[in-house]
Motif scaffolding. Structure first.
Motif, PDB file in Angstrom:
ATOM      1  N   LEU A 109      24.020 -59.170 144.933  1.00  0.00           N
ATOM      2  CA  LEU A 109      24.117 -60.246 143.949  1.00  0.00           C
ATOM      3  C   LEU A 109      24.382 -59.613 142.695  1.00  0.00           C
ATOM      4  CD1 LEU A 109      21.654 -62.587 145.978  1.00  0.00           C
ATOM      5  CD2 LEU A 109      24.158 -62.976 145.851  1.00  0.00           C
ATOM      6  N   GLY A 110      24.885 -58.683 142.653  1.00  0.00           N
ATOM      7  CA  GLY A 110      25.213 -58.003 141.332  1.00  0.00           C
ATOM      8  C   GLY A 110      23.812 -57.662 140.476  1.00  0.00           C
ATOM      9  N   VAL A 111      23.042 -57.306 141.148  1.00  0.00           N
ATOM     10  CA  VAL A 111      21.671 -56.519 140.831  1.00  0.00           C
ATOM     11  C   VAL A 111      22.033 -54.968 140.743  1.00  0.00           C
ATOM     12  CG1 VAL A 111      19.239 -56.059 141.081  1.00  0.00           C
ATOM     13  CG2 VAL A 111      20.087 -58.097 141.935  1.00  0.00           C
ATOM     14  N   PRO A 112      21.800 -54.430 139.348  1.00  0.00           N
ATOM     15  CA  PRO A 112      22.019 -53.130 139.434  1.00  0.00           C
ATOM     16  C   PRO A 112      20.948 -52.144 139.680  1.00  0.00           C
ATOM     17  CG  PRO A 112      21.267 -53.852 137.178  1.00  0.00           C
ATOM     18  CD  PRO A 112      21.304 -55.232 138.282  1.00  0.00           C
ATOM     19  N   HIS A 113      21.275 -50.952 140.055  1.00  0.00           N
ATOM     20  CA  HIS A 113      20.410 -49.848 140.234  1.00  0.00           C
ATOM     21  C   HIS A 113      19.680 -49.221 138.721  1.00  0.00           C
ATOM     22  CE1 HIS A 113      22.390 -49.287 144.254  1.00  0.00           C
ATOM     23  NE2 HIS A 113      21.065 -49.165 144.540  1.00  0.00           N
ATOM     24  N   ALA A 114      18.532 -49.198 138.776  1.00  0.00           N
ATOM     25  CA  ALA A 114      17.978 -48.928 137.581  1.00  0.00           C
ATOM     26  C   ALA A 114      18.537 -47.441 137.033  1.00  0.00           C
ATOM     27  CB  ALA A 114      16.533 -48.966 137.540  1.00  0.00           C
ATOM     28  N   ASP A 115      18.673 -47.299 135.562  1.00  0.00           N
ATOM     29  CA  ASP A 115      19.148 -46.083 134.940  1.00  0.00           C
ATOM     30  C   ASP A 115      18.144 -45.148 135.179  1.00  0.00           C
ATOM     31  OD1 ASP A 115      21.312 -47.613 134.396  1.00  0.00           O
ATOM     32  OD2 ASP A 115      20.662 -48.160 132.342  1.00  0.00           O
ATOM     33  N   ASP A 116      16.754 -45.302 135.128  1.00  0.00           N
ATOM     34  CA  ASP A 116      15.799 -44.285 134.886  1.00  0.00           C
ATOM     35  C   ASP A 116      15.185 -44.364 136.483  1.00  0.00           C
ATOM     36  OD1 ASP A 116      14.855 -47.003 135.149  1.00  0.00           O
ATOM     37  OD2 ASP A 116      13.313 -46.324 133.615  1.00  0.00           O
ATOM     38  N   ALA A 117      15.832 -44.458 137.503  1.00  0.00           N
ATOM     39  CA  ALA A 117      15.189 -44.298 138.927  1.00  0.00           C
ATOM     40  C   ALA A 117      14.584 -42.877 139.150  1.00  0.00           C
ATOM     41  CB  ALA A 117      16.081 -44.788 139.825  1.00  0.00           C
ATOM     42  N   GLY A 118      13.398 -42.893 139.717  1.00  0.00           N
ATOM     43  CA  GLY A 118      12.715 -41.569 139.907  1.00  0.00           C
ATOM     44  C   GLY A 118      12.414 -41.849 141.504  1.00  0.00           C
ATOM     45  N   THR A 119      11.024 -41.165 141.723  1.00  0.00           N
ATOM     46  CA  THR A 119      10.383 -41.087 142.918  1.00  0.00           C
ATOM     47  C   THR A 119       8.892 -41.577 142.893  1.00  0.00           C
ATOM     48  OG1 THR A 119      11.717 -39.203 143.750  1.00  0.00           O
ATOM     49  CG2 THR A 119       9.650 -39.607 144.931  1.00  0.00           C
ATOM     50  N   THR A 120       8.768 -42.584 143.546  1.00  0.00           N
ATOM     51  CA  THR A 120       7.429 -43.122 143.517  1.00  0.00           C
ATOM     52  C   THR A 120       6.706 -42.944 144.897  1.00  0.00           C
ATOM     53  OG1 THR A 120       8.061 -44.838 141.872  1.00  0.00           O
ATOM     54  CG2 THR A 120       6.287 -45.283 143.253  1.00  0.00           C
ATOM     55  N   VAL A 121       5.774 -42.749 144.914  1.00  0.00           N
ATOM     56  CA  VAL A 121       4.726 -42.543 145.821  1.00  0.00           C
ATOM     57  C   VAL A 121       3.844 -43.783 145.914  1.00  0.00           C
ATOM     58  CG1 VAL A 121       3.137 -41.319 147.338  1.00  0.00           C
ATOM     59  CG2 VAL A 121       4.962 -40.071 146.310  1.00  0.00           C
ATOM     60  N   ILE A 122       3.814 -44.697 146.958  1.00  0.00           N
ATOM     61  CA  ILE A 122       3.042 -45.749 147.107  1.00  0.00           C
ATOM     62  C   ILE A 122       1.835 -45.473 148.132  1.00  0.00           C
ATOM     63  CG2 ILE A 122       2.991 -48.143 147.264  1.00  0.00           C
ATOM     64  CD1 ILE A 122       5.805 -48.518 146.506  1.00  0.00           C
ATOM     65  N   ASP A 123       0.671 -45.729 147.675  1.00  0.00           N
ATOM     66  CA  ASP A 123      -0.489 -45.414 148.380  1.00  0.00           C
ATOM     67  C   ASP A 123      -0.768 -46.977 148.733  1.00  0.00           C
ATOM     68  OD1 ASP A 123      -3.405 -45.098 149.517  1.00  0.00           O
ATOM     69  OD2 ASP A 123      -3.311 -43.304 148.449  1.00  0.00           O
ATOM     70  N   TYR A 124      -1.067 -47.411 149.933  1.00  0.00           N
ATOM     71  CA  TYR A 124      -1.133 -48.658 150.303  1.00  0.00           C
ATOM     72  C   TYR A 124      -1.496 -48.851 151.853  1.00  0.00           C
ATOM     73  CZ  TYR A 124       3.616 -49.366 152.525  1.00  0.00           C
ATOM     74  OH  TYR A 124       4.687 -49.339 153.356  1.00  0.00           O
ATOM     75  N   ALA A 125      -2.160 -49.899 152.264  1.00  0.00           N
ATOM     76  CA  ALA A 125      -2.465 -50.136 153.680  1.00  0.00           C
ATOM     77  C   ALA A 125      -3.253 -49.155 154.168  1.00  0.00           C
ATOM     78  CB  ALA A 125      -1.295 -50.548 154.588  1.00  0.00           C
ATOM     79  N   GLN A 126      -4.512 -48.911 153.661  1.00  0.00           N
ATOM     80  CA  GLN A 126      -5.267 -47.848 154.189  1.00  0.00           C
ATOM     81  C   GLN A 126      -6.630 -48.391 155.047  1.00  0.00           C
ATOM     82  OE1 GLN A 126      -5.556 -49.273 150.856  1.00  0.00           O
ATOM     83  NE2 GLN A 126      -4.122 -47.749 149.417  1.00  0.00           N
TER      84      GLN A 126
END
Length: 591
Positions: A109-126
Motif C-alpha cells: 500500500l505504498g509504505v516505503p522501506h526505512a532509509d536507515d534500516a539496520g538490525t534489531t534484536v528483540i528480546d521478548y516472550a521469556q
C-alpha cells in the motif's frame, strides 16, 4: 514499486517551500502541519517562526498564502486567528494518491522501506522452564511479536530472541528431587509423548513438590545447591535430566505460542544457559577495564545516581561473593553476543516495567565497557501490569496467578459464542464458526493489549474485549468482513477510482485517513509504539462506518460513483488487513 508521497508530506513540502521564500535565510522552516476539524490540515508553525524573525504572524501567514503552489494538491488555503493556516486539498489528489497505493503489487500500500534500516534484536516472550506460563507472560509475547512484524515491514532485519529461564538454583532443586524420587520423572513426564499442556502441568507438580521440600528441609536444600554446582560444571547425568526438563517445557511453550498465533522457531530460543561459556570472560573484561570492582567479595558496578532507601549506592552485582553469577552477568553477556556476533544496531527488550532499574544499570555498564557505542542503541520497551476488572493485579479466586492457556481458552469460547450468535442466517458451518471464534478471541486479547500504551496497566475484561461496539478488534474485524461482503455483492462491478468525481465529506475523511497508513507505520516503528497503529486502525474502521451510513455504495447515483465507493471500501479493507496483520491479528473474510 516506489513509495507513494502522502498528502500530508505533499502539503508540508509546499508550505515549507513557501515559508522559506517568505523568510529568506531560514533553514528548515517547519509549518507544523496537523490534521484539523476546521479544514483538512492546519499549519501551526508560523507563530513561532514569526516571533523568531520579529515579524507579524498574520502578515507572514498572508505572504505564505501568496507563495504557496496550489492547484493539483491544495484547493484552498486561508489565514485563521493570529496566524494559523487552514488548508483544504483537492478531491482529485485524495483519489489519485489512494489509486497509487492500491496498485502496489507487493500489497505494501505504498509504505516505503526505512532509509536507515539496520538490525534489531528483540528480546521478548521469556517463559521459564518447568513453570506454566501465566497472565504475566502475555504482554511481552504480544507486544514483542507486534514489534517484530512492524519493524520487518519497514525493512529492518529482525532477530528474535526468547530468553527463557533455564538455569539457576531451581534446577538444582528439581534435579535433586528427581534423583531422590526417580519414579516421579517417568510418572510425571511419561514415557510416551504427551501434549504440551499435560507435560507442563506434570512438570509444574514436580516443581511445587521440590520447592516445598527445599523450603522445609535444610539438608535437602544443601544437596540441591550442590547439584547446581554439578549442573554448572557440566556433569553428564545432571545435564541429561536438565535437558529433559527443557525439551518437555519447549513442547508446552510451542503449544501456547501456537494458540497465540505466533511463529516461534527453535533457533530463536536462547535461554540463560546459552551464555554460560561467556560469563567468566564478561566478568574479566569488566574488572580489567575498571568498570566493575570487587566489594565485599562480590564483583559490582556502582552508579552515582542509584541509591537505596538508606542513601547508600546500590550496585549492579555481576558475580556474587560465593562465585555464582547473577542475572546481570547473563544480560551483559547477551549484549556482547548480540552486538558483536549478531551485528545488532538496536537492542529492544520487551520486559516488565518493574525491571526498569536493572536494565538501566545493565545498559549503562555496557556503555562504560564500550559494548554499546554511538552506533548501537539499547531500549527497554517497558510494559505495565494486566489488571482484573477490579483494578487489582489479575488473580484467580484462590489468589493464584491466572494460567495463560486458561485465559486464552476462555477468550476463544466467548468469541465463538459471539460469532455463532451473529450468524443469524446460518451461513457458516460449525467448523467455520470454531475457526472464526478462535481468530476473533485471540485477536480480542491481543488488541486489548496493543491498543493500550505499553507502559500503562490495563484491565482484562473479556466482556468488553469481544464486544462488537467500541475500540475492540472485533469491531475492526467486522468492518473488514462487511467490506468483503459488499465487494462480493457487487458481482461484476469492480472497484475503480474516479478522480474526476466530487467527494462527500464522509468520503473525504475516509480517504484522507487511509492515506496516512505509511506515516503511522513509520511512527509506530520508530517509537516502538504499536498502540499508535491500533488507534489508527480503529479510527479507520470508525470512519468507514460513518461512510457506510451516509454514502450508499451499491445504490449510488451513477455507475462511476458505485465503482469509486467500492474502491474506497477496497482500499480501506486492504489497509485494515495489512495493519491488523502487523499487530498479529487475523481478519476473517466472512463473519
Amino acid at each position: 514499486m516506489a513509495s507513494v508521497t502522502s498528502l500530508t508530506a505533499s502539503v508540508h513540502q509546499r508550505l515549507a517551500s513557501a515559508l522559506s521564500a517568505a523568510l529568506p535565510g531560514t533553514a528548515d522552516a517547519d509549518p507544523l502541519l496537523r490534521r484539523s476539524d476546521r479544514a483538512d490540515y492546519q499549519a501551526n508553525g508560523i507563530l513561532a517562526l514569526a516571533k523568531k524573525a520579529k515579524a507579524n504572524p498574520r502578515e507572514l501567514a498572508a505572504q505564505v498564502v501568496e507563495r504557496v503552489e496550489s492547484g493539483d494538491v491544495i484547493k484552498e488555503i486561508e489565514v485563521s486567528g493570529p496566524g494559523f493556516l487552514n488548508v483544504t486539498v483537492t478531491d482529485r489528489a485524495i483519489l489519485e494518491n489512494l489509486a497509487a497505493r492500491a496498485t502496489d503489487p507487493a500489497e505494501r500500500l505504498g509504505v516505503p522501506h526505512a532509509d536507515d534500516a539496520g538490525t534489531t534484536v528483540i528480546d521478548y516472550a521469556q517463559p521459564n522452564v518447568a513453570k506454566e506460563m501465566h497472565v504475566g507472560h502475555l504482554r511481552s509475547a504480544v507486544i514483542g511479536d507486534a514489534m517484530v512484524q512492524i519493524l520487518e515491514f519497514t525493512g529492518e532485519t529482525v532477530v528474535r530472541r526468547h530468553h527463557i529461564g533455564d538455569w539457576g538454583t531451581q534446577f538444582g532443586m528439581l534435579i535433586q528431587y528427581v534423583d531422590e524420587h526417580p519414579e516421579t520423572l517417568d510418572h510425571e513426564l511419561g514415557t510416551d509423548e504427551v501434549s504440551g499442556e499435560q507435560a507442563m502441568s506434570n512438570l509444574n507438580r514436580l516443581y511445587k513438590a521440590s520447592r516445598q521440600l527445599f523450603d522445609s528441609d535444610e539438608e535437602f536444600k544443601t544437596r540441591a545447591r550442590r547439584r547446581v554446582v554439578d549442573l554448572q560444571a557440566g556433569d553428564p547425568a545432571t545435564l541429561a535430566v536438565w535437558q529433559r526438563f527443557v525439551d518437555e517445557s519447549k513442547i508446552y511453550f510451542y503449544s501456547v505460542f501456537d494458540k497465540l498465533d505466533m511463529k516461534i522457531d527453535d533457533p530463536d530460543i536462547v535461554g540463560e544457559s546459552g551464555y554460560n561459556d561467556m560469563l567468566e570472560e564478561t566478568c574479566r573484561l569488566l574488572e580489567e577495564s575498571g568498570v566493575a570492582v570487587r566489594s565485599e567479595g562480590a564483583l559490582c558496578v556502582f552508579f552515582d545516581d542509584v541509591k537505596g532507601p538508606d542513601g547508600n549506592p546500590v550496585p549492579l552485582i555481576v558475580r556474587k561473593s560465593d562465585g555464582g553469577y547473577g542475572y546481570a552477568a547473563t544480560d551483559l553477556s547477551a549484549i556482547r553476543d548480540r552486538v558483536f556476533n549478531l551485528k545488532a544496531t538496536s537492542l529492544l527488550y520487551v520486559v516488565d516495567a518493574r525491571q526498569a532499574l536493572h536494565f538501566r544499570m545493565v545498559f549503562e555498564t555496557a556503555r562504560r565497557a564500550g559494548w554499546l557505542g554511538d552506533d548501537v542503541t539499547a531500549h527497554q520497551l517497558a510494559f505495565g501490569t494486566v489488571l482484573g476488572k477490579d483494578g487489582k493485579p489479575f488473580k484467580t479466586r484462590e489468589g493464584e496467578t491466572v494460567r495463560l492457556i486458561d485465559l486464552l481458552d476462555e477468550a476463544i469460547e466467548r468469541a465463538t459464542a459471539v460469532v455463532r450468535e451473529k450468524d443469524t442466517q446460518q451461513r457458516l458451518s460449525e467448523t467455520e464458526i470454531v475457526e472464526r471464534g478462535t481468530q476473533v478471541g485471540i485477536g480480542a486479547v491481543k488488541y486489548a493489549d496493543l491498543s493500550t500504551s505499553a507502559n500503562r496497566d490495563y484491565k482484562f475484561d473479556l466482556d468488553q474485549m469481544v464486544s462488537l461496539n467500541g475500540d475492540t478488534s472485533v469491531y475492526l474485524q467486522y468492518a473488514y468482513a462487511r467490506i468483503q461482503s459488499i465487494l462480493r455483492k457487487a458481482g461484476e462491478t469492480r472497484p475503480v477510482p474516479h478522480p474526476e468525481l466530487e467527494l462527500a465529506d464522509a468520503e473525504r475523511a475516509l480517504g484522507l485517513h487511509a492515506d496516512q497508513f505509511a506515516e503511522t507505520v513509520a511512527e509506530s516503528a520508530k517509537e516502538y509504539a504499536p498502540h499508535k497503529l491500533a488507534a489508527y486502525l480503529y479510527q479507520l474502521a470508525s470512519l468507514y462506518t460513518t461512510f457506510y451510513d451516509k454514502c450508499p455504495v451499491l445504490k449510488a447515483e451513477t455507475p462511476a460513483q458505485v465503482e469509486n465507493r467500492l474502491f474506497l471500501g477496497d482500499v480501506t479493507a486492504r489497509t485494515l488487513h495489512q495493519g491488523m496483520a502487523l499487530l498479529g491479528i487475523r481478519t476473517p473474510e466472512r463473519l
